[in-house]
Design a protein around this motif. Structure first.
Motif, PDB file in Angstrom:
ATOM      1  N   ALA A  38       0.823  -1.214   0.000  1.00  0.00           N
ATOM      2  CA  ALA A  38       0.000   0.000   0.000  1.00  0.00           C
ATOM      3  C   ALA A  38       0.856   1.262   0.000  1.00  0.00           C
ATOM      4  N   LEU A  39       2.111   1.115   0.472  1.00  0.00           N
ATOM      5  CA  LEU A  39       2.983   2.293   0.570  1.00  0.00           C
ATOM      6  C   LEU A  39       3.837   2.508  -0.665  1.00  0.00           C
ATOM      7  N   ARG A  40       3.823   1.497  -1.558  1.00  0.00           N
ATOM      8  CA  ARG A  40       4.806   1.501  -2.652  1.00  0.00           C
ATOM      9  C   ARG A  40       4.764   2.787  -3.487  1.00  0.00           C
ATOM     10  N   SER A  41       3.550   3.205  -3.894  1.00  0.00           N
ATOM     11  CA  SER A  41       3.487   4.370  -4.785  1.00  0.00           C
ATOM     12  C   SER A  41       3.884   5.653  -4.059  1.00  0.00           C
ATOM     13  N   ASP A  42       3.512   5.752  -2.761  1.00  0.00           N
ATOM     14  CA  ASP A  42       3.908   6.954  -1.997  1.00  0.00           C
ATOM     15  C   ASP A  42       5.425   7.034  -1.872  1.00  0.00           C
ATOM     16  N   LEU A  43       6.050   5.906  -1.582  1.00  0.00           N
ATOM     17  CA  LEU A  43       7.514   5.913  -1.438  1.00  0.00           C
ATOM     18  C   LEU A  43       8.180   6.208  -2.783  1.00  0.00           C
ATOM     19  N   ALA A  44       7.571   5.721  -3.861  1.00  0.00           N
ATOM     20  CA  ALA A  44       8.132   5.981  -5.192  1.00  0.00           C
ATOM     21  C   ALA A  44       8.090   7.476  -5.488  1.00  0.00           C
ATOM     22  N   ILE A  45       6.962   8.125  -5.179  1.00  0.00           N
ATOM     23  CA  ILE A  45       6.837   9.567  -5.423  1.00  0.00           C
ATOM     24  C   ILE A  45       7.856  10.354  -4.595  1.00  0.00           C
ATOM     25  N   LEU A  46       8.000   9.952  -3.343  1.00  0.00           N
ATOM     26  CA  LEU A  46       8.925  10.687  -2.464  1.00  0.00           C
ATOM     27  C   LEU A  46      10.379  10.509  -2.890  1.00  0.00           C
ATOM     28  N   THR A  47      10.714   9.326  -3.404  1.00  0.00           N
ATOM     29  CA  THR A  47      12.113   9.147  -3.852  1.00  0.00           C
ATOM     30  C   THR A  47      12.323   9.818  -5.213  1.00  0.00           C
ATOM     31  N   MET A  48      11.327   9.695  -6.107  1.00  0.00           N
ATOM     32  CA  MET A  48      11.485  10.323  -7.430  1.00  0.00           C
ATOM     33  C   MET A  48      11.591  11.841  -7.318  1.00  0.00           C
ATOM     34  N   SER A  49      10.883  12.412  -6.368  1.00  0.00           N
ATOM     35  CA  SER A  49      10.922  13.872  -6.214  1.00  0.00           C
ATOM     36  C   SER A  49      12.236  14.328  -5.594  1.00  0.00           C
ATOM     37  N   GLY A  50      13.006  13.372  -5.059  1.00  0.00           N
ATOM     38  CA  GLY A  50      14.315  13.726  -4.495  1.00  0.00           C
ATOM     39  C   GLY A  50      14.268  14.033  -3.005  1.00  0.00           C
ATOM     40  N   LEU A  51      13.045  14.011  -2.424  1.00  0.00           N
ATOM     41  CA  LEU A  51      12.936  14.329  -0.993  1.00  0.00           C
ATOM     42  C   LEU A  51      13.515  13.212  -0.134  1.00  0.00           C
ATOM     43  N   LEU A  52      13.307  11.965  -0.585  1.00  0.00           N
ATOM     44  CA  LEU A  52      13.863  10.818   0.142  1.00  0.00           C
ATOM     45  C   LEU A  52      14.880  10.099  -0.724  1.00  0.00           C
ATOM     46  N   GLY A  53      15.900   9.570  -0.069  1.00  0.00           N
ATOM     47  CA  GLY A  53      16.823   8.677  -0.743  1.00  0.00           C
ATOM     48  C   GLY A  53      16.555   7.267  -0.242  1.00  0.00           C
ATOM     49  N   ALA A  54      16.972   6.272  -1.006  1.00  0.00           N
ATOM     50  CA  ALA A  54      16.766   4.881  -0.579  1.00  0.00           C
ATOM     51  C   ALA A  54      18.052   4.100  -0.800  1.00  0.00           C
ATOM     52  N   ARG A  55      18.483   3.365   0.254  1.00  0.00           N
ATOM     53  CA  ARG A  55      19.662   2.504   0.100  1.00  0.00           C
ATOM     54  C   ARG A  55      19.277   1.080   0.440  1.00  0.00           C
ATOM     55  N   PRO A  56      19.701   0.122  -0.401  1.00  0.00           N
ATOM     56  CA  PRO A  56      19.350  -1.276  -0.132  1.00  0.00           C
ATOM     57  C   PRO A  56      19.834  -1.700   1.255  1.00  0.00           C
ATOM     58  N   ARG A  57      19.018  -2.424   1.950  1.00  0.00           N
ATOM     59  CA  ARG A  57      19.304  -2.977   3.287  1.00  0.00           C
ATOM     60  C   ARG A  57      19.447  -1.906   4.374  1.00  0.00           C
ATOM     61  N   VAL A  58      19.468  -0.643   4.013  1.00  0.00           N
ATOM     62  CA  VAL A  58      19.564   0.419   5.020  1.00  0.00           C
ATOM     63  C   VAL A  58      18.192   1.059   5.206  1.00  0.00           C
ATOM     64  N   GLY A  59      17.580   1.385   4.077  1.00  0.00           N
ATOM     65  CA  GLY A  59      16.240   1.946   4.142  1.00  0.00           C
ATOM     66  C   GLY A  59      16.174   3.347   3.586  1.00  0.00           C
ATOM     67  N   TYR A  60      15.099   4.031   3.935  1.00  0.00           N
ATOM     68  CA  TYR A  60      14.853   5.369   3.415  1.00  0.00           C
ATOM     69  C   TYR A  60      15.459   6.405   4.357  1.00  0.00           C
TER      70      TYR A  60
END
Ligand code: ADP
Length: 213
Positions: A38-60
């Motif tokens: 349910a969170l996938r699209s929200d997290l995608a928008i936040l990372t695409m906009s540059g507000l959040l970064g994402a690192r594998p195994r570390v998180g957002y």
């Protein structure tokens, strides 16, 4: 103010990551009592906009970029070819009358005057045409070439030029539009083929688009 308009849930996620980040998607989902899907699209928008970064195994994590930096980053990567309009041209053998009619029919403020093959010869603006009508001459008999600004005095732009550079040209030279051209070598002569039109309207549209509307 956010550069993009966030939904209430996206704002909550952003605040959560600011406070607890780095945090995994699963942990965010647990805190919100939602499924990860349910969170996938929200997290995608936040990372695409540059507000959040994402690192594998570390998180957002929160990037710490403010909206101005984000806007500068986005604008700094957009090229003229991404937002240009189609070219509106007339042939060099047209009259001032033809140019006036074309300007009304096409609903534009600037026409590019081209020779056979679509190569730029000049540019004619609204005021150029008004001035030409003031002499009292018959506008049917008046060649548009007499009213236009000619090459090589035309400020040009190219599809791969950054929008920010083209916008600076509009301001520096106090014109409303730039012909978008591609350089072609013809019998060892450099010619410019008209492929588009870059105007203040394109910039206004981009501005509104980036604001999320
Ligand atoms: P208007 O004259 O209707 O206010 P502009 O400000 O765009 O429109 O044009 C001012 C003058 O600059 C006109 O004489 C026009 O021929 C010329 N001009 C318009 N666009 C360009 C351009 N890209 N490069 C050089 N001259 C231009």
């Amino acid at each position: 103010m956010n550069a993009i308009e966030l939904s209430p849930r996206q704002s909550i996620i952003l605040d959560m990551v600011k406070e607890f980040g780095p945090i995994t998607g699963t942990q965010i989902a647990e805190k919100l009592s939602l499924s990860r899907a349910a969170l996938r699209s929200d997290l995608a928008i936040l990372t695409m906009s540059g507000l959040l970064g994402a690192r594998p195994r570390v998180g957002y994590y929160y990037t710490g970029k403010n909206p101005t930096e984000l806007i500068a980053g986005v604008i700094g990567s957009i090229q003229v070819g991404d937002i240009q309009s189609r070219p509106i041209v007339i042939r060099e053998n047209c009259s001032v009358y033809d140019a006036i009619v074309t300007m009304f029919i096409e609903d534009v403020g600037t026409l590019v005057v081209v020779s056979e093959g679509g190569f730029i010869e000049g540019v004619v603006s609204r005021k150029d045409l008004l001035k030409a009508t003031m002499g009292g001459k018959n506008v049917n008999d008046l060649p548009v070439t007499l009213a236009m600004t000619r090459m090589p005095n035309i400020i040009l732009t190219f599809p791969d030029e950054l929008v920010i550079r083209a916008a600076q040209k509009l301001i520096n030279h106090q014109v409303d539009a730039l012909p978008v051209v591609e350089m072609v070598q013809l019998n060892q002569v450099e010619k410019y083929k008209v492929v588009g039109r870059f105007t203040k309207t394109n910039i206004t549209q981009l501005f509104v688009h980036l604001a999320g509307n």
